[in-house]
Design an enzyme around this catalytic site. Structure first.
Site, PDB file in Angstrom:
ATOM      1  N   ARG A 103       0.820  -1.211   0.000  1.00 58.25           N
ATOM      2  CA  ARG A 103       0.000   0.000   0.000  1.00 58.25           C
ATOM      3  C   ARG A 103       0.856   1.265   0.000  1.00 58.25           C
ATOM      4  NH1 ARG A 103      -5.464  -1.795   2.238  1.00 58.25           N
ATOM      5  NH2 ARG A 103      -6.139   0.350   2.388  1.00 58.25           N
ATOM      6  N   TYR A 114       0.839   4.253  -2.554  1.00 60.35           N
ATOM      7  CA  TYR A 114      -0.277   5.183  -2.389  1.00 60.35           C
ATOM      8  C   TYR A 114      -0.101   6.007  -1.109  1.00 60.35           C
ATOM      9  CZ  TYR A 114      -5.198   6.708  -2.147  1.00 60.35           C
ATOM     10  OH  TYR A 114      -6.358   7.446  -2.082  1.00 60.35           O
TER      11      TYR A 114
HETATM   12  P1  NAD Z   1     -11.018   7.454  -9.203  1.00 58.54           P
HETATM   13  O1  NAD Z   1     -10.035   6.370  -9.469  1.00 58.54           O
HETATM   14  O2  NAD Z   1     -12.430   7.252  -9.584  1.00 58.54           O
HETATM   15  O3  NAD Z   1     -10.538   8.815  -9.844  1.00 58.54           O
HETATM   16  C1  NAD Z   1      -9.211   9.158 -10.069  1.00 58.54           C
HETATM   17  C2  NAD Z   1      -9.121   9.806 -11.443  1.00 58.54           C
HETATM   18  O4  NAD Z   1      -7.767  10.210 -11.681  1.00 58.54           O
HETATM   19  C3  NAD Z   1      -9.516   8.860 -12.569  1.00 58.54           C
HETATM   20  O5  NAD Z   1     -10.405   9.502 -13.438  1.00 58.54           O
HETATM   21  C4  NAD Z   1      -8.167   8.546 -13.245  1.00 58.54           C
HETATM   22  O6  NAD Z   1      -8.330   8.221 -14.609  1.00 58.54           O
HETATM   23  C5  NAD Z   1      -7.417   9.826 -13.008  1.00 58.54           C
HETATM   24  N1  NAD Z   1      -5.946   9.675 -13.038  1.00 58.54           N
HETATM   25  C6  NAD Z   1      -5.202   8.727 -12.420  1.00 58.54           C
HETATM   26  N2  NAD Z   1      -3.898   8.938 -12.659  1.00 58.54           N
HETATM   27  C7  NAD Z   1      -3.814  10.050 -13.448  1.00 58.54           C
HETATM   28  C8  NAD Z   1      -2.741  10.756 -14.032  1.00 58.54           C
HETATM   29  N3  NAD Z   1      -1.473  10.372 -13.873  1.00 58.54           N
HETATM   30  N4  NAD Z   1      -3.037  11.849 -14.796  1.00 58.54           N
HETATM   31  C9  NAD Z   1      -4.311  12.244 -14.996  1.00 58.54           C
HETATM   32  N5  NAD Z   1      -5.371  11.605 -14.457  1.00 58.54           N
HETATM   33  C10 NAD Z   1      -5.124  10.527 -13.693  1.00 58.54           C
HETATM   34  O7  NAD Z   1     -10.904   7.756  -7.626  1.00 58.54           O
HETATM   35  P2  NAD Z   1     -11.756   8.693  -6.687  1.00 58.54           P
HETATM   36  O8  NAD Z   1     -12.377   7.835  -5.665  1.00 58.54           O
HETATM   37  O9  NAD Z   1     -12.599   9.617  -7.477  1.00 58.54           O
HETATM   38  O10 NAD Z   1     -10.603   9.518  -5.977  1.00 58.54           O
HETATM   39  C11 NAD Z   1     -10.258  10.833  -6.346  1.00 58.54           C
HETATM   40  C12 NAD Z   1      -9.143  11.330  -5.445  1.00 58.54           C
HETATM   41  O11 NAD Z   1      -9.562  11.304  -4.077  1.00 58.54           O
HETATM   42  C13 NAD Z   1      -7.866  10.498  -5.518  1.00 58.54           C
HETATM   43  O12 NAD Z   1      -6.750  11.355  -5.464  1.00 58.54           O
HETATM   44  C14 NAD Z   1      -7.928   9.651  -4.284  1.00 58.54           C
HETATM   45  O13 NAD Z   1      -6.640   9.302  -3.835  1.00 58.54           O
HETATM   46  C15 NAD Z   1      -8.633  10.572  -3.301  1.00 58.54           C
HETATM   47  N6  NAD Z   1      -9.317   9.813  -2.247  1.00 58.54           N
HETATM   48  C16 NAD Z   1     -10.458   9.104  -2.545  1.00 58.54           C
HETATM   49  C17 NAD Z   1     -11.074   8.375  -1.535  1.00 58.54           C
HETATM   50  C18 NAD Z   1     -12.335   7.604  -1.785  1.00 58.54           C
HETATM   51  O14 NAD Z   1     -12.837   6.980  -0.864  1.00 58.54           O
HETATM   52  N7  NAD Z   1     -12.928   7.634  -2.955  1.00 58.54           N
HETATM   53  C19 NAD Z   1     -10.514   8.326  -0.257  1.00 58.54           C
HETATM   54  C20 NAD Z   1      -9.343   9.036  -0.019  1.00 58.54           C
HETATM   55  C21 NAD Z   1      -8.761   9.783  -1.016  1.00 58.54           C
HETATM   56  N1  UDP Z   2     -12.953  -5.401   1.746  1.00 53.01           N
HETATM   57  C1  UDP Z   2     -13.718  -6.566   1.855  1.00 53.01           C
HETATM   58  N2  UDP Z   2     -14.235  -7.102   0.717  1.00 53.01           N
HETATM   59  C2  UDP Z   2     -14.072  -6.551  -0.515  1.00 53.01           C
HETATM   60  C3  UDP Z   2     -13.314  -5.358  -0.618  1.00 53.01           C
HETATM   61  C4  UDP Z   2     -12.765  -4.819   0.538  1.00 53.01           C
HETATM   62  O1  UDP Z   2     -13.901  -7.100   2.947  1.00 53.01           O
HETATM   63  O2  UDP Z   2     -14.589  -7.118  -1.491  1.00 53.01           O
HETATM   64  C5  UDP Z   2     -12.423  -4.797   2.980  1.00 53.01           C
HETATM   65  C6  UDP Z   2     -10.947  -4.391   2.919  1.00 53.01           C
HETATM   66  O3  UDP Z   2     -10.112  -5.463   3.270  1.00 53.01           O
HETATM   67  C7  UDP Z   2     -10.919  -3.268   3.937  1.00 53.01           C
HETATM   68  C8  UDP Z   2     -12.308  -2.621   3.822  1.00 53.01           C
HETATM   69  O4  UDP Z   2     -13.133  -3.605   3.220  1.00 53.01           O
HETATM   70  O5  UDP Z   2     -10.759  -3.766   5.237  1.00 53.01           O
HETATM   71  C9  UDP Z   2     -12.316  -1.348   2.977  1.00 53.01           C
HETATM   72  O6  UDP Z   2     -11.672  -1.639   1.750  1.00 53.01           O
HETATM   73  P1  UDP Z   2     -11.583  -0.608   0.562  1.00 53.01           P
HETATM   74  O7  UDP Z   2     -10.686  -1.190  -0.468  1.00 53.01           O
HETATM   75  O8  UDP Z   2     -12.946  -0.203   0.164  1.00 53.01           O
HETATM   76  O9  UDP Z   2     -10.921   0.688   1.203  1.00 53.01           O
HETATM   77  P2  UDP Z   2      -9.611   0.924   2.101  1.00 53.01           P
HETATM   78  O10 UDP Z   2      -9.043  -0.371   2.579  1.00 53.01           O
HETATM   79  O11 UDP Z   2      -8.692   1.652   1.222  1.00 53.01           O
HETATM   80  O12 UDP Z   2     -10.150   1.703   3.238  1.00 53.01           O
END
Ligand code: NAD
Ligand code: UDP
Length: 315
Positions: free
Chosen positions: A140, A143
């Protein structure tokens, strides 16, 4: 204002573009379509204030904008682990390019950071002053550490170059437009339940997460970007403080669908955080923000979205 949304064709980004257009702004949506889709923003293409750019943020770009939301980065473990070196580049080179752009045109920039900066937390709930417990060399890390360096860069560009930065530490966000093969737990469980398959629980399902519905998250991001609060140049947690075990999440989905869902237990991925819940005192104080949509309501809307996409038939 003219506003750049990187990752704008992704899950959170597409909702943000939509909302910014509704507010009357010009929106440039930039995406390399790694995990995003044109389909997420096709309904915006006819708006003359909307512009779509295929670009990768690891490469510099010259634009004139007033605000930048830097969301580009795959968010789901299966996608960010697919090419971990690229994930680090997107996080580090990407934010350097965006901060350079912000500095040049004097734009305000918001970085989409993550609760993953807390790693497998030893403090619960997590507040912004907790430094985290992150494995620097695990699966992980591309990221988690990428996002941590991105925060460092934001703070240094602010201290060194006076760039007007905002950092949102986003906790698990869910809602319509998540990819059906996204791999995150909410979309996995909903898609499996609609297909009448067993729900894949990793580990014993006792690990916890706090799930924030997309509309609440968008409101929080926009407030964070636009507040003039003095002590705003440091990270702010955005998430829903209601905490559920993964097993409880599975049960809630079954309850909404009105059927008994069967669970299939699979091994827990390495470094999977055991518990996670945001302390949102800072967001409440600075942004007067707290989530409004309860899990059951948000899940219902997300299930309706996936059901409309005819997920069950596309097994
Ligand atoms: P997502 O994967 O749906 O969206 C990410 C977007 O970025 C996609 O459209 C992808 O094509 C684009 N992308 C990836 N690499 C790129 C690059 N090098 N250049 C241009 N575009 C690029 O994810 P999301 O859930 O919409 O997340 C958006 C942001 O929020 C991310 O930065 C993610 O780390 C952050 N975030 C999301 C969550 C969540 O729960 N969804 C939680 C924590 C942080
Ligand atoms: N997880 C799960 N089943 C799935 C996908 C995820 O039990 O099919 C669990 C995963 O191991 C984690 C939690 O759900 O403990 C949230 O996972 P997710 O990938 O959504 O987000 P993150 O771990 O990044 O918070």
């Amino acid at each position: 204002m003219r506003i750049l949304v990187t990752g704008g064709a992704g899950f959170i980004g597409s909702h943000l573009c939509e909302r910014l257009l509704q507010e009357g702004h010009e929106v440039i949506c930039l995406d390399n379509y790694f995990t995003g889709r044109k389909e997420n923003v096709t309904h915006l293409l006819s708006n003359p204030r909307f512009e779509l750019l295929r670009h990768d943020i690891t490469q510099p770009i010259l634009l004139e904008v007033d605000q930048i939301y830097n969301l580009a980065c795959p968010a789901s473990p299966i996608h960010y682990q697919y090419n971990p070196v690229k994930t680090v580049k997107t996080n580090v080179l990407g934010i350097i390019n965006m901060l350079g752009l912000a500095k040049r045109v004097k734009a305000r920039i918001l970085q989409a950071s993550t609760s993953e900066v807390y790693g497998d937390p030893q403090v619960h709930p997590q507040s912004e002053d907790y430094w985290g417990n992150v494995n620097p060399i695990g699966l992980r890390s591309c990221y988690d550490e990428g996002k941590r360096v991105a925060e460092t860069l934001c703070m240094d560009y602010h201290r060194q170059n006076k760039v007007d930065i905002r950092i949102a530490r986003i906790f698990n966000c869910y809602g319509p437009r998540m990819l059906e093969n996204d791999g995150r737990v909410v979309s996995n469980f909903i898609v499996q339940a609609l297909r009448e398959q067993e729900l894949t629980v990793y580990g014993d399902g006792s690990q916890t997460r706090s799930f924030c519905y997309i509309d609440d998250m968008i409101e929080g991001l926009i407030r964070l970007m636009n507040t003039e609060a003095e002590d705003i140049h440091s990270p702010v947690n955005l998430g829903n403080p209601e905490e559920f075990t993964i097993k409880e999440l599975a049960e809630q989905i079954g309850k909404i669908l009105g059927r008994n869902v069967k669970l299939k237990y699979l091994p827990l991925p390495p470094d999977d955080p055991k518990q996670r819940r945001p302390d949102i005192t800072k967001a409440k104080r600075l942004l007067d923000w707290s989530p409004k949509v309860p899990l059951a309501e948000g899940l219902k809307k997300t299930i309706e979205y996936f059901a409309k996409r005819n997920i069950a038939k596309a097994k």
